[in-house]
Scaffold this active site. Structure first.
Site, PDB file in Angstrom:
ATOM      1  CG  PHE A  65      -0.422  -0.433   2.476  1.00  0.00           C
ATOM      2  CD1 PHE A  65       0.349   0.413   3.252  1.00  0.00           C
ATOM      3  CD2 PHE A  65      -0.665  -1.723   2.940  1.00  0.00           C
ATOM      4  CE1 PHE A  65       0.882   0.002   4.454  1.00  0.00           C
ATOM      5  CE2 PHE A  65      -0.145  -2.147   4.151  1.00  0.00           C
ATOM      6  CZ  PHE A  65       0.631  -1.283   4.907  1.00  0.00           C
ATOM      7  CB  CYS A  68      -0.848   2.531  -4.738  1.00  0.00           C
ATOM      8  SG  CYS A  68      -1.426   1.330  -3.529  1.00  0.00           S
ATOM      9  CG  HIS A  69      -3.224   5.284   0.558  1.00  0.00           C
ATOM     10  ND1 HIS A  69      -2.957   5.711   1.838  1.00  0.00           N
ATOM     11  CD2 HIS A  69      -4.494   5.650   0.312  1.00  0.00           C
ATOM     12  CE1 HIS A  69      -4.033   6.294   2.344  1.00  0.00           C
ATOM     13  NE2 HIS A  69      -4.978   6.265   1.429  1.00  0.00           N
ATOM     14  CG  PHE A  70      -1.862   9.488  -0.778  1.00  0.00           C
ATOM     15  CD1 PHE A  70      -3.018   9.438  -1.544  1.00  0.00           C
ATOM     16  CD2 PHE A  70      -1.976   9.533   0.604  1.00  0.00           C
ATOM     17  CE1 PHE A  70      -4.271   9.475  -0.945  1.00  0.00           C
ATOM     18  CE2 PHE A  70      -3.225   9.559   1.210  1.00  0.00           C
ATOM     19  CZ  PHE A  70      -4.382   9.527   0.437  1.00  0.00           C
ATOM     20  CB  VAL A  75      -0.017   7.376   4.896  1.00  0.00           C
ATOM     21  CG1 VAL A  75      -1.069   7.762   3.891  1.00  0.00           C
ATOM     22  CG2 VAL A  75      -0.613   7.226   6.271  1.00  0.00           C
TER      23      VAL A  75
END
Length: 170
Positions: A65, A68-70, A75
């Site tokens: 994650f 892609c976040h962010f 985070v």
């Protein structure tokens, strides 16, 4: 005698449906399995005396994650920490002998006061069961916290998870 702690390999077996029997509670498989081990589970522990679960998640900068976040501001999505708490309530119900497959039913309140970033080393989830219903309806209601490197950053109240047989889900 029930075990009171589970390794990552045992959690993977639970995800394959090998722990609580066919048609009963399963954890999701990685990458949606949001903890690496359950370090403590008790039928009568916790602040309400109805049950307690504590699990750990080792945070690594290469977790899926963070890419892609962010982009440029990595985070862990708060919803993944919340889902981990639902996963643990469902595991508790299966561990307690409840039949059926787990489904998250809701949460009363969620409060985020921090975030899980790649520099965090360990997340600890602590789940205090408030009510456990083991009748035709199998449901757990719990409060939970997420600690990042020892600091509470997520607080939840009234996490609700039910276990449902195929007939109940039809």
């Amino acid at each position: 005698m029930q075990k009171n702690a589970y390794t990552f390999e045992e959690l993977l077996a639970c995800g394959r449906g090998e722990m609580f029997g066919p048609g009963n509670a399963q954890l999701p498989a990685p990458p949606m399995l949001m903890f690496d081990r359950i370090v403590r589970i008790e039928a009568e522990g916790g602040k309400y005396g109805k049950g307690y679960v504590e699990a750990e998640f080792d945070i690594r900068p290469d977790l899926w994650f963070f890419d892609c976040h962010f982009i440029g501001d990595p985070v862990m999505p708060g919803c993944l920490g919340l889902d981990a708490m639902w996963q643990l309530v469902g595991f508790f119900l299966g561990w307690s002998g409840g039949p059926g497959r787990g489904r998250a039913l809701g949460v009363g309140e969620v409060k985020f006061t921090g975030q899980v970033t790649p520099d965090i080393k360990k997340v600890v989830y602590k789940i205090d069961l408030k009510r456990v219903i083991m009748r035709k309806l199998v449901m757990g209601i719990a409060d939970g916290v997420l600690e990042a490197d020892g600091k509470v950053i997520y607080e939840t109240s009234d996490l609700k998870v039910g276990l449902f047989t195929p007939e109940q889900m039809a």
